[in-house]
Design a protein around this motif. Structure first.
Motif, PDB file in Angstrom:
ATOM      1  N   LEU A  73      15.070   9.704  69.298  1.00  0.00           N
ATOM      2  CA  LEU A  73      16.147  10.261  68.495  1.00  0.00           C
ATOM      3  C   LEU A  73      16.499   9.231  67.428  1.00  0.00           C
ATOM      4  CD1 LEU A  73      17.825  12.896  68.875  1.00  0.00           C
ATOM      5  CD2 LEU A  73      19.521  11.499  70.053  1.00  0.00           C
ATOM      6  N   TYR A  74      16.559   9.653  66.167  1.00  0.00           N
ATOM      7  CA  TYR A  74      16.838   8.715  65.086  1.00  0.00           C
ATOM      8  C   TYR A  74      17.798   9.337  64.081  1.00  0.00           C
ATOM      9  CZ  TYR A  74      12.753  11.352  63.466  1.00  0.00           C
ATOM     10  OH  TYR A  74      11.877  12.345  63.165  1.00  0.00           O
ATOM     11  N   TRP A  75      18.386   8.474  63.226  1.00  0.00           N
ATOM     12  CA  TRP A  75      19.385   8.870  62.245  1.00  0.00           C
ATOM     13  C   TRP A  75      18.829   9.886  61.265  1.00  0.00           C
ATOM     14  CZ3 TRP A  75      19.639   8.425  56.935  1.00  0.00           C
ATOM     15  CH2 TRP A  75      20.891   8.625  56.356  1.00  0.00           C
ATOM     16  N   GLN A 133      21.797   3.827  68.143  1.00  0.00           N
ATOM     17  CA  GLN A 133      22.817   3.909  69.193  1.00  0.00           C
ATOM     18  C   GLN A 133      24.236   4.019  68.634  1.00  0.00           C
ATOM     19  OE1 GLN A 133      21.949   4.035  72.650  1.00  0.00           O
ATOM     20  NE2 GLN A 133      24.034   4.832  72.671  1.00  0.00           N
ATOM     21  N   GLU A 134      24.556   3.273  67.596  1.00  0.00           N
ATOM     22  CA  GLU A 134      25.915   3.325  67.041  1.00  0.00           C
ATOM     23  C   GLU A 134      26.228   4.726  66.503  1.00  0.00           C
ATOM     24  OE1 GLU A 134      28.533   1.189  63.539  1.00  0.00           O
ATOM     25  OE2 GLU A 134      26.847   0.084  64.401  1.00  0.00           O
ATOM     26  N   HIS A 135      25.279   5.313  65.776  1.00  0.00           N
ATOM     27  CA  HIS A 135      25.448   6.676  65.254  1.00  0.00           C
ATOM     28  C   HIS A 135      25.581   7.664  66.418  1.00  0.00           C
ATOM     29  CE1 HIS A 135      25.031  10.111  62.621  1.00  0.00           C
ATOM     30  NE2 HIS A 135      23.919  10.499  63.219  1.00  0.00           N
ATOM     31  N   VAL A 159      28.721  10.207  67.294  1.00  0.00           N
ATOM     32  CA  VAL A 159      28.548  11.656  67.398  1.00  0.00           C
ATOM     33  C   VAL A 159      29.064  12.151  68.747  1.00  0.00           C
ATOM     34  CG1 VAL A 159      26.859  13.534  67.464  1.00  0.00           C
ATOM     35  CG2 VAL A 159      26.667  11.737  65.735  1.00  0.00           C
ATOM     36  N   VAL A 160      28.776  11.427  69.818  1.00  0.00           N
ATOM     37  CA  VAL A 160      29.289  11.803  71.144  1.00  0.00           C
ATOM     38  C   VAL A 160      30.813  11.873  71.098  1.00  0.00           C
ATOM     39  CG1 VAL A 160      29.563  11.021  73.533  1.00  0.00           C
ATOM     40  CG2 VAL A 160      27.311  10.953  72.453  1.00  0.00           C
ATOM     41  N   GLU A 161      31.439  10.858  70.522  1.00  0.00           N
ATOM     42  CA  GLU A 161      32.906  10.829  70.431  1.00  0.00           C
ATOM     43  C   GLU A 161      33.430  11.968  69.561  1.00  0.00           C
ATOM     44  OE1 GLU A 161      35.235   9.137  72.140  1.00  0.00           O
ATOM     45  OE2 GLU A 161      33.451   8.552  73.278  1.00  0.00           O
TER      46      GLU A 161
END
Length: 96
Positions: free
Chosen positions: A46-48, A6-8, A12-14
């Motif tokens: 979805l993963y890093w 979630q943090e990643h 990415v969204v930002e």
């Protein structure tokens, strides 16, 4: 869709917003449509991924088996995704 980083994802969204790019949002919507089209057979995880602003993804069944596995890759400048593209591209794309 299950986001396992979630943090990643939030970063990415930002980043996509900050550069005025909509390709990330369009790719997420495509993956959500894949999930919907499976009629409950698969959930997208979805993963890093090691490449900057990129993700791996997998279709997973409720019992943990995989369907399609791929990447939601960012093709930046320079492109650090290590993916083959036919012509130069800046933004996100789905690779299977």
């Amino acid at each position: 869709m299950k986001i396992k980083c979630q943090e990643h994802y939030d970063k990415v969204v930002e980043y996509a917003k900050s550069i005025g790019d909509t390709t990330f949002e369009k790719c997420i919507e495509r993956l959500k449509q894949w999930e919907k089209n499976s009629n409950g057979r698969y959930e997208i995880e979805l993963y890093w991924d090691f490449a900057p602003y990129s993700f791996g993804f997998a279709e997973r069944t409720p019992d943990g088996r995989n369907g399609i596995v791929g990447g939601l890759l960012y093709h930046g400048k320079p492109d650090e995704s290590f993916a083959v593209v036919m012509e130069p591209f800046h933004g996100w794309s789905i690779h299977t």
